[in-house]
Write an enzyme that holds these catalytic residues in place. Structure first.
Site, short mmCIF file in Angstrom:
data_model
loop_
_atom_site.label_atom_id
_atom_site.label_comp_id
_atom_site.label_asym_id
_atom_site.label_seq_id
_atom_site.Cartn_x
_atom_site.Cartn_y
_atom_site.Cartn_z
N TYR A 199 126.70 -26.58 105.28
CA TYR A 199 128.05 -27.05 105.59
C TYR A 199 128.37 -28.20 104.65
O TYR A 199 127.54 -29.07 104.40
CB TYR A 199 128.12 -27.54 107.04
N ASP A 224 124.60 -32.07 98.01
CA ASP A 224 125.40 -32.66 99.08
C ASP A 224 124.43 -33.44 99.97
O ASP A 224 123.79 -32.87 100.85
CB ASP A 224 126.13 -31.57 99.87
N LYS A 272 128.24 -40.56 105.77
CA LYS A 272 127.42 -40.93 106.93
C LYS A 272 126.68 -42.27 106.73
O LYS A 272 127.32 -43.30 106.85
CB LYS A 272 126.49 -39.77 107.28
#
Ligand SMILES: *Cc1c(COP(=O)(O)O)cnc(C)c1O
Length: 436
Positions: free
Chosen positions: A150, A245, A273
């Site tokens: 994702y 990523d 994050k």
């Protein structure tokens, strides 16, 4: 009357019903709605260290930790103070600040593949920026992603494979034009042969390969020996850009992220994050010759009103400074290992045999399936209803675990020995409560 009102406001169900009327599904991000496990989500009143308190006053040990952003747990005093100090000086200017420069220097020093950085307000935007600059740099359109990985909500990444091993993407969300999905190729994770076949066929049209170097968004699936290295070699051979990523793994699986852990150097890296210390943030960076294609230096446009905003920078800097102290990642590893081993032991003692914990550092997923699971195909065989029952039992025991079989749980530096012990006692009871 006040007790009447008080009792309503202390009910998760009451808040969910109210939320459903004004927020689609009651939430601002789908997984929070508990659809995969059933029941009502905990409406959170506050958090402190490893704990959150629901509106019902109940205390939970939290393993969601803002989906990994909170590596020191909730409201660490040094982050709170840094944000308070920044807020008093103004929350955003729309003009450059010294803090952004220091922050970029800090990241570049810790992550050697990052020569230049562009900040955004979310991981999604970071990924979109990285892909745009990769396409602009190479003059090619196709992007390769992996099944089960994702990368945020961008149209061309909300795709799944068709039939067959490595295919043009088909939308896995309504609202994504199939023409756009077709600019993405989907390949199985941990399968280098499939990747080589894709490059033999489309190599000269591929702008970039984007990968979660440790997959976390299908539940934790570590890269197999040689997989990331193989991606490095095949992309280099065809002049395609390799994008890691690391929105989830960056500053979590190691200070330098997965690229430090596995010793593979990507061309571009996406962050989010942890680097925002719990505030909305993202960033992408990498090779100078690629990053210099970004406006205002180059022809690739990318912008953001709140990008690099002082509050996020303050929280991020305080967090990364604290992560640089010696022994921090060793401590995180020790606690995470304790929890992973303890969960496996608790499952075994209670006769749950189709079970394994997959873990890299402080990211871990308890899978209701026999391991090892190495791809989306493998993890999709896990027993979702078994997980859902376990999740509900854990919640009753006061442990707030991510509400899906296909997510990672996150251990923070505030999860000390006592918290681990209480968690494992709860897990024991939760496994014991499962139907045999
Ligand atoms: C969370 C995540 C994103 C998206 O970040 P947002 O801040 O939610 O937009 C992208 N990639 C990975 C690997 C993630 O875990």
């Amino acid at each position: 009357m006040s007790t009447e009102l008080g009792s309503k406001e202390q009910s998760h169900k009451w808040w969910m019903e109210r939320a459903m009327r004004v927020l689609p599904g009651g939430v601002n991000s789908p997984v929070r709605a508990f659809r995969a496990v059933g029941g009502t989500p905990v409406f959170v009143e506050s958090g402190d260290g490893p704990y959150i308190w629901g509106v019902d006053g109940k205390k939970y040990i939290d393993y969601v930790c803002s989906w990994g952003a909170l590596i020191f747990g909730h409201a660490p005093p040094f982050v709170v103070e840094a944000v308070e100090r920044a807020m008093r000086k103004g929350s955003s200017y729309g003009a450059p600040t010294p803090g952004e420069v220091e922050f970029a220097e800090m990241i570049a020093e810790i992550v050697p593949s990052v020569e230049m950085l562009r900040m955004t307000s979310s991981g999604t935007e970071a990924v979109m920026g990285a892909i745009r600059v990769a396409r602009g740099y190479t003059g090619r359109d196709l992007v390769v992603k992996f099944e089960g990985c994702y990368h945020g909500g961008a149209d061309y990444l909300l795709v799944q494979g068709g039939s067959g091993l490595a295919t043009f993407g088909v939308p896995n969300s309504h609202g994504v034009p199939s023409k756009i999905a077709e600019t993405t190729l989907v390949a199985p994770f941990n399968d280098l042969d499939a990747m080589k076949r894709i490059f033999e066929k489309h190599g000269r049209d591929i702008a970039a390969v984007i990968v979660e170097p440790v997959a976390g968004n299908m539940g934790v699936v570590p890269p197999e020996e040689g997989f990331l290295q193989g991606l490095r070699e095949v992309t280099a051979a065809y002049g395609a850009i390799l994008i890691f990523d690391e929105v989830m793994t960056g500053f979590r699986v190691a200070l330098g992220g997965a690229q430090a852990l596995y010793g593979v150097k990507p061309d571009l890296t996406c962050f989010g994050k942890v680097i925002g210390g719990g505030l909305p943030v993202g960033a992408f960076g990498g090779r100078r010759d690629i990053m210099e294609k970004l406006a205002p230096l180059g022809p690739v446009y990318q912008a953001g009103t709140l990008s690099g905003n002082p509050l996020a920078i303050a929280a991020g800097k305080a967090t990364i400074e604290a992560l640089k102290k010696p022994g921090v990642y060793e401590r995180l590893e020790a606690q995470s290992c304790k929890i992973a081993n303890g969960l496996e032991e608790a499952a075994q003692k209670n006769g749950v045999t189709d079970f394994c914990v997959q873990r890299v550092g402080s990211m871990l997923t308890p899978f209701f399936a026999k391991g090892p699971l190495r791809s989306w195909q493998d993890v999709s065989r896990a027993d979702r209803s078994g997980f859902a029952l376990w999740h509900r039992a854990m919640l009753e025991q006061g442990v707030h675990w991510p509400p899906s079989q296909f997510e990672a749980g996150f251990v923070s530096l505030s999860h000390d020995d006592e918290v681990c012990e209480v968690t494992l006692r709860a897990a024991h009871a939760a496994f014991a409560a499962l139907p045999k």
